[in-house]
Motif scaffolding. Structure first.
Motif, mmCIF file in Angstrom:
data_model
loop_
_atom_site.group_PDB
_atom_site.id
_atom_site.type_symbol
_atom_site.label_atom_id
_atom_site.label_comp_id
_atom_site.label_asym_id
_atom_site.label_seq_id
_atom_site.Cartn_x
_atom_site.Cartn_y
_atom_site.Cartn_z
ATOM 1 N N ALA A 12 -20.745 56.036 -11.905
ATOM 2 C CA ALA A 12 -19.517 56.442 -12.219
ATOM 3 C C ALA A 12 -19.242 57.647 -12.112
ATOM 4 C CB ALA A 12 -19.296 56.037 -13.819
ATOM 5 N N ILE A 13 -20.221 58.911 -12.267
ATOM 6 C CA ILE A 13 -20.093 60.326 -11.813
ATOM 7 C C ILE A 13 -19.903 60.476 -10.500
ATOM 8 C CG2 ILE A 13 -20.853 62.427 -12.196
ATOM 9 C CD1 ILE A 13 -22.171 61.586 -14.626
ATOM 10 N N HIS A 18 -16.094 61.858 -6.178
ATOM 11 C CA HIS A 18 -15.601 61.319 -4.662
ATOM 12 C C HIS A 18 -14.139 61.567 -4.827
ATOM 13 C CE1 HIS A 18 -19.012 58.835 -2.848
ATOM 14 N NE2 HIS A 18 -19.403 60.356 -2.900
ATOM 15 N N GLU A 19 -13.496 61.263 -5.999
ATOM 16 C CA GLU A 19 -12.114 61.271 -5.949
ATOM 17 C C GLU A 19 -11.675 62.858 -6.157
ATOM 18 O OE1 GLU A 19 -10.999 58.806 -9.514
ATOM 19 O OE2 GLU A 19 -11.693 56.995 -8.757
ATOM 20 N N ARG A 20 -12.284 63.446 -6.931
ATOM 21 C CA ARG A 20 -11.757 64.955 -7.182
ATOM 22 C C ARG A 20 -12.130 65.841 -5.901
ATOM 23 N NH1 ARG A 20 -13.058 66.350 -13.494
ATOM 24 N NH2 ARG A 20 -11.670 64.723 -14.327
ATOM 25 N N HIS A 21 -13.232 65.436 -5.222
ATOM 26 C CA HIS A 21 -13.500 66.025 -3.979
ATOM 27 C C HIS A 21 -12.709 65.586 -2.515
ATOM 28 C CE1 HIS A 21 -16.801 68.698 -5.438
ATOM 29 N NE2 HIS A 21 -16.417 68.347 -6.568
ATOM 30 N N HIS A 22 -12.026 64.512 -2.808
ATOM 31 C CA HIS A 22 -11.545 63.880 -1.672
ATOM 32 C C HIS A 22 -12.255 63.340 -0.719
ATOM 33 C CE1 HIS A 22 -7.751 64.936 -3.861
ATOM 34 N NE2 HIS A 22 -8.180 66.382 -3.501
ATOM 35 N N ASP A 30 -20.927 66.220 -1.004
ATOM 36 C CA ASP A 30 -21.028 67.874 -1.059
ATOM 37 C C ASP A 30 -21.523 68.148 -2.399
ATOM 38 O OD1 ASP A 30 -18.680 67.259 -2.544
ATOM 39 O OD2 ASP A 30 -17.595 68.982 -1.599
ATOM 40 N N PHE A 31 -22.240 67.228 -3.185
ATOM 41 C CA PHE A 31 -22.666 67.503 -4.474
ATOM 42 C C PHE A 31 -24.005 66.695 -4.578
ATOM 43 C CE2 PHE A 31 -19.576 64.034 -4.531
ATOM 44 C CZ PHE A 31 -20.378 63.065 -5.376
ATOM 45 N N ARG A 32 -24.816 66.704 -5.592
ATOM 46 C CA ARG A 32 -25.867 66.260 -6.157
ATOM 47 C C ARG A 32 -25.953 65.863 -7.621
ATOM 48 N NH1 ARG A 32 -30.934 69.361 -4.005
ATOM 49 N NH2 ARG A 32 -29.792 69.329 -2.391
ATOM 50 N N ILE A 33 -26.303 64.663 -7.853
ATOM 51 C CA ILE A 33 -26.478 64.296 -9.242
ATOM 52 C C ILE A 33 -27.931 63.978 -9.428
ATOM 53 C CG2 ILE A 33 -26.113 62.314 -10.694
ATOM 54 C CD1 ILE A 33 -23.415 61.832 -9.225
ATOM 55 N N ILE A 34 -28.551 64.961 -10.528
ATOM 56 C CA ILE A 34 -29.969 64.853 -10.930
ATOM 57 C C ILE A 34 -29.997 64.288 -12.179
ATOM 58 C CG2 ILE A 34 -31.882 66.283 -11.281
ATOM 59 C CD1 ILE A 34 -30.506 68.309 -9.229
ATOM 60 N N THR A 35 -30.847 63.135 -12.239
ATOM 61 C CA THR A 35 -30.742 62.319 -13.524
ATOM 62 C C THR A 35 -32.597 62.733 -14.021
ATOM 63 O OG1 THR A 35 -31.791 60.411 -12.392
ATOM 64 C CG2 THR A 35 -29.254 60.496 -12.797
ATOM 65 N N PRO A 36 -32.622 62.449 -15.082
ATOM 66 C CA PRO A 36 -34.048 62.650 -15.780
ATOM 67 C C PRO A 36 -34.925 62.182 -14.979
ATOM 68 C CG PRO A 36 -32.363 62.565 -17.410
ATOM 69 C CD PRO A 36 -31.644 62.067 -16.506
ATOM 70 N N THR A 37 -34.735 60.893 -14.387
ATOM 71 C CA THR A 37 -35.369 60.101 -13.743
ATOM 72 C C THR A 37 -36.021 61.058 -12.400
ATOM 73 O OG1 THR A 37 -34.636 58.067 -14.250
ATOM 74 C CG2 THR A 37 -36.083 58.006 -12.393
ATOM 75 N N ILE A 38 -35.064 61.452 -11.693
ATOM 76 C CA ILE A 38 -35.544 62.315 -10.458
ATOM 77 C C ILE A 38 -36.351 63.467 -10.900
ATOM 78 C CG2 ILE A 38 -34.096 63.695 -8.664
ATOM 79 C CD1 ILE A 38 -31.898 61.740 -8.634
ATOM 80 N N ILE A 39 -35.770 64.007 -12.162
ATOM 81 C CA ILE A 39 -36.508 65.312 -12.553
ATOM 82 C C ILE A 39 -38.012 65.012 -12.858
ATOM 83 C CG2 ILE A 39 -36.797 66.979 -14.252
ATOM 84 C CD1 ILE A 39 -33.880 67.161 -14.112
ATOM 85 N N GLY A 40 -38.193 63.875 -13.460
ATOM 86 C CA GLY A 40 -39.541 63.021 -13.658
ATOM 87 C C GLY A 40 -40.456 62.942 -12.377
#
Length: 107
Positions: A12-13, A18-22, A30-40
């Motif tokens: 969802a994020i 994607h909508e806000r950055h067109h 042009d962004f990265r989403i880091i979740t606790p799973t990735i940090i682990g």
């Protein structure tokens, strides 16, 4: 916080970003989403690498220590070769040649 909802929330994020950055589908994010799973996963990978590095360092230390000990013993025997040669003819008479050399390394 429910961990089962994290992938849906990340999607969802991602859609919102994607909508806000067109950003359209062929373009890269042009962004990265880091979740606790990735940090682990990153922490486990780093821990594994450091453990291997520590094991290699310990092995190298043992190897160097063994070489140093071997050289010290070699020098000790080389210094006493003459003394051992002098005592050797007396062994059949007393039988104590090896016993006289055992206590010498002790302080």
């Amino acid at each position: 916080m429910d961990t089962a909802l994290m992938p849906r929330q990340a999607d969802a994020i991602r859609t919102l970003m994607h909508e806000r950055h067109h950003i359209t589908p062929p373009q890269e994010d042009d962004f990265r989403i880091i979740t606790p799973t990735i940090i682990g996963e990153l922490a486990r990978g780093t821990s594994r690498t450091l453990s291997l590095l520590l094991g290699a360092l310990a092995g190298l230390s043992l190897l160097v220590g063994g070489v140093v000990l071997m050289n010290i013993l070699l020098i000790s025997v080389a210094e006493r070769t003459k003394e051992i040669g002098l005592r050797r003819p007396w062994v059949p008479l007393s039988g104590t040649c090896s016993c006289s050399f055992l206590p010498s390394p002790l302080p």
